[in-house]
Design an enzyme around this catalytic site. Structure first.
Site, PDB file in Angstrom:
ATOM      1  N   GLY A  14       0.839  -1.201   0.000  1.00  0.00           N
ATOM      2  CA  GLY A  14       0.000   0.000   0.000  1.00  0.00           C
ATOM      3  C   GLY A  14       0.874   1.250   0.000  1.00  0.00           C
ATOM      4  O   GLY A  14       0.477   2.304   0.510  1.00  0.00           O
ATOM      5  N   ASP A  39       1.709  -2.185  -4.455  1.00  0.00           N
ATOM      6  CA  ASP A  39       0.346  -1.627  -4.349  1.00  0.00           C
ATOM      7  C   ASP A  39      -0.518  -2.180  -5.477  1.00  0.00           C
ATOM      8  O   ASP A  39      -0.011  -2.581  -6.527  1.00  0.00           O
ATOM      9  CB  ASP A  39       0.428  -0.096  -4.427  1.00  0.00           C
ATOM     10  CG  ASP A  39      -0.762   0.603  -3.785  1.00  0.00           C
ATOM     11  OD1 ASP A  39      -0.582   1.253  -2.740  1.00  0.00           O
ATOM     12  OD2 ASP A  39      -1.888   0.516  -4.351  1.00  0.00           O
ATOM     13  N   VAL A  68      -2.118  -7.891  -1.887  1.00  0.00           N
ATOM     14  CA  VAL A  68      -1.613  -8.556  -0.676  1.00  0.00           C
ATOM     15  C   VAL A  68      -2.495  -9.722  -0.228  1.00  0.00           C
ATOM     16  O   VAL A  68      -2.061 -10.542   0.581  1.00  0.00           O
ATOM     17  CB  VAL A  68      -1.440  -7.562   0.506  1.00  0.00           C
ATOM     18  CG1 VAL A  68      -0.382  -6.524   0.201  1.00  0.00           C
ATOM     19  CG2 VAL A  68      -2.760  -6.927   0.909  1.00  0.00           C
ATOM     20  N   TYR A 155     -13.719  -3.604  10.962  1.00  0.00           N
ATOM     21  CA  TYR A 155     -12.401  -2.952  10.800  1.00  0.00           C
ATOM     22  C   TYR A 155     -11.640  -3.038  12.114  1.00  0.00           C
ATOM     23  O   TYR A 155     -10.457  -3.381  12.152  1.00  0.00           O
ATOM     24  CB  TYR A 155     -12.604  -1.493  10.391  1.00  0.00           C
ATOM     25  CG  TYR A 155     -11.321  -0.690  10.263  1.00  0.00           C
ATOM     26  CD1 TYR A 155     -10.502  -0.831   9.147  1.00  0.00           C
ATOM     27  CD2 TYR A 155     -10.935   0.224  11.250  1.00  0.00           C
ATOM     28  CE1 TYR A 155      -9.325  -0.088   9.017  1.00  0.00           C
ATOM     29  CE2 TYR A 155      -9.770   0.964  11.132  1.00  0.00           C
ATOM     30  CZ  TYR A 155      -8.972   0.809  10.011  1.00  0.00           C
ATOM     31  OH  TYR A 155      -7.808   1.542   9.886  1.00  0.00           O
TER      32      TYR A 155
HETATM   33  N1  LIG Z   1      -5.931   7.204   7.669  1.00  0.00           N
HETATM   34  C1  LIG Z   1      -6.160   6.902   8.923  1.00  0.00           C
HETATM   35  O1  LIG Z   1      -6.788   7.675   9.698  1.00  0.00           O
HETATM   36  C2  LIG Z   1      -5.624   5.620   9.521  1.00  0.00           C
HETATM   37  C3  LIG Z   1      -5.670   5.463  10.920  1.00  0.00           C
HETATM   38  C4  LIG Z   1      -5.209   4.288  11.487  1.00  0.00           C
HETATM   39  C5  LIG Z   1      -4.691   3.283  10.682  1.00  0.00           C
HETATM   40  N2  LIG Z   1      -4.656   3.452   9.330  1.00  0.00           N
HETATM   41  C6  LIG Z   1      -4.115   2.336   8.542  1.00  0.00           C
HETATM   42  O2  LIG Z   1      -3.009   2.792   7.787  1.00  0.00           O
HETATM   43  C7  LIG Z   1      -2.909   2.032   6.567  1.00  0.00           C
HETATM   44  C8  LIG Z   1      -2.842   2.992   5.384  1.00  0.00           C
HETATM   45  O3  LIG Z   1      -4.031   3.762   5.387  1.00  0.00           O
HETATM   46  P1  LIG Z   1      -4.212   5.084   4.510  1.00  0.00           P
HETATM   47  O4  LIG Z   1      -5.008   6.013   5.320  1.00  0.00           O
HETATM   48  O5  LIG Z   1      -2.919   5.512   3.945  1.00  0.00           O
HETATM   49  O6  LIG Z   1      -5.156   4.481   3.349  1.00  0.00           O
HETATM   50  P2  LIG Z   1      -5.278   4.888   1.821  1.00  0.00           P
HETATM   51  O7  LIG Z   1      -6.612   4.386   1.399  1.00  0.00           O
HETATM   52  O8  LIG Z   1      -4.942   6.324   1.621  1.00  0.00           O
HETATM   53  O9  LIG Z   1      -4.111   4.005   1.129  1.00  0.00           O
HETATM   54  C9  LIG Z   1      -4.166   2.607   1.123  1.00  0.00           C
HETATM   55  C10 LIG Z   1      -3.259   2.067   0.014  1.00  0.00           C
HETATM   56  O10 LIG Z   1      -3.383   0.626   0.034  1.00  0.00           O
HETATM   57  C11 LIG Z   1      -3.523   0.172  -1.320  1.00  0.00           C
HETATM   58  N3  LIG Z   1      -4.234  -1.117  -1.328  1.00  0.00           N
HETATM   59  C12 LIG Z   1      -5.566  -1.355  -1.102  1.00  0.00           C
HETATM   60  N4  LIG Z   1      -5.829  -2.656  -1.254  1.00  0.00           N
HETATM   61  C13 LIG Z   1      -4.663  -3.275  -1.562  1.00  0.00           C
HETATM   62  C14 LIG Z   1      -4.304  -4.613  -1.836  1.00  0.00           C
HETATM   63  N5  LIG Z   1      -5.212  -5.610  -1.831  1.00  0.00           N
HETATM   64  N6  LIG Z   1      -2.998  -4.903  -2.101  1.00  0.00           N
HETATM   65  C15 LIG Z   1      -2.068  -3.907  -2.127  1.00  0.00           C
HETATM   66  N7  LIG Z   1      -2.362  -2.612  -1.895  1.00  0.00           N
HETATM   67  C16 LIG Z   1      -3.643  -2.300  -1.617  1.00  0.00           C
HETATM   68  C17 LIG Z   1      -4.311   1.286  -2.009  1.00  0.00           C
HETATM   69  O11 LIG Z   1      -4.186   1.223  -3.422  1.00  0.00           O
HETATM   70  C18 LIG Z   1      -3.666   2.527  -1.394  1.00  0.00           C
HETATM   71  O12 LIG Z   1      -2.516   2.935  -2.119  1.00  0.00           O
HETATM   72  C19 LIG Z   1      -4.113   1.092   6.562  1.00  0.00           C
HETATM   73  O13 LIG Z   1      -3.735  -0.177   7.048  1.00  0.00           O
HETATM   74  C20 LIG Z   1      -5.080   1.759   7.526  1.00  0.00           C
HETATM   75  O14 LIG Z   1      -5.985   0.837   8.111  1.00  0.00           O
HETATM   76  C21 LIG Z   1      -5.099   4.591   8.728  1.00  0.00           C
END
Ligand SMILES: NC(=O)c1ccc[n+]([C@@H]2O[C@H](COP(=O)([O-])OP(=O)(O)OC[C@H]3O[C@@H](n4cnc5c(N)ncnc54)[C@H](O)[C@@H]3O)[C@@H](O)[C@H]2O)c1
Length: 265
Positions: A14, A39, A68, A155
């Site tokens: 990702g 990604d 993934v 989630y």
């Molecule tokens: N944004 C928040 O507030 C927040 C808070 C806590 C935890 N997180 C965690 O941080 C991580 C990143 O979140 P984010 O906010 O950057 O999300 P985002 O949606 O901005 O980015 C997620 C990325 O993962 C990629 N992705 C999705 N499915 C995939 C797959 N099957 N295989 C490979 N890549 C894949 C997407 O293309 C994207 O580039 C996640 O695990 C999320 O749960 C985010």
């Protein structure tokens, strides 16, 4: 033990957008030699490579289309990394979605994806291809991994799962045989599409109602803050530890008390 980031090679699932891309850039700022953005989104992948080329110069990053949820697909990113950069030292299992409306897929990405990555990194690729004495895996949970979330219960379950599996694989027993430390980073609410597009990604109307009251109470931070916290824990944290990065603050360790503390005396 202090982990030296300079000249290391990283793989980030990702990693083509959101917080994952910020991890890549912050690691490059700290001197890593190469990074693989694994990604599923080609458009984000190409755009991210262009940004990295402009900021850090050529040959620092590759994009590998990866799902993934599929072990062979994820392994393809490991194979390409060692083919191009010859080493693998740091793995960040970051790919994740928040969408309880499609919860089988959510579990497949957030849990199965992290398990695939952890097994590939811990049991094969990092011990074999690390360039120094030690390697690092950081699995991404959330503040929803340490407290119930009435608006997105599934989630929340996926993020609790990340902590259980990472603390178990991160046990000193596994460190001693692999020299790979396993950490967990739990970001707080962070400005990315995962949060801005959150509405309509729950189990239905009562959950949407819970969502509205929940999110308003929490501090929102920039993804760059989480990336600084990531570099900090990669350098300094010990295997099996869990770190919270919330509200632009320094990361702090989240420690589960032993259950016996709660037993009647
Ligand atoms: N944004 C928040 O507030 C927040 C808070 C806590 C935890 N997180 C965690 O941080 C991580 C990143 O979140 P984010 O906010 O950057 O999300 P985002 O949606 O901005 O980015 C997620 C990325 O993962 C990629 N992705 C999705 N499915 C995939 C797959 N099957 N295989 C490979 N890549 C894949 C997407 O293309 C994207 O580039 C996640 O695990 C999320 O749960 C985010």
């Amino acid at each position: 033990m202090y982990f030296k980031i300079d000249c290391k090679v990283a793989l980030i699932s990702g990693g083509a957008s959101g917080i994952g891309l910020r991890y890549a850039k912050e690691l490059l700022r700290n001197g890593i030699r190469g990074v693989t953005l694994a990604d599923i989104n080609d458009y984000f992948g190409e755009k991210a490579l262009e940004e990295i080329r402009k900021e850090f110069g050529p040959n620092k990053a590759i994009y590998v289309k990866t799902d993934v949820t599929n072990r062979e697909s994820y392994e393809g990113a490991f194979k390409k990394t060692v083919e191009v950069f010859k080493n693998l030292d740091i793995l960040i299992n970051n790919a994740g979605i928040l969408n309880d409306g499609i919860w089988e897929k959510e579990i497949a990405i957030n849990v199965n994806g992290v398990i695939h990555g952890t097994l590939l990194g811990l049991e094969t690729y990092i011990p074999k291809y690390k360039s120094g004495d030690e390697g690092v895996i950081v699995n991404i949970s959330s503040i929803a991994g340490v407290k119930e979330s009435n608006h997105v219960p599934i989630y929340c379950a996926t993020k609790f799962a990340v902590i259980g599996l990472s603390k178990s694989f991160g046990h000193i027993f596994h460190y001693n045989r692999t020299k790979v430390k396993i950490l967990v980073l739990c970001p707080g609410v962070t400005e990315t599409p995962l949060i801005s597009d959150i509405h309509g990604k729950s189990l239905g109307p009562p959950y949407e109602e819970a969502m509205n009251s929940h999110l308003g109470d929490l501090p929102i931070q920039k993804p760059e803050n989480v990336a600084v916290a990531m570099v900090n824990i990669i350098k300094n944290a010990q295997t099996g530890t869990v770190w919270i990065a919330e509200g632009e603050e320094e990361p702090y360790e989240f420690i589960l008390p032993p259950r016996q503390n709660f037993a009647p005396k």
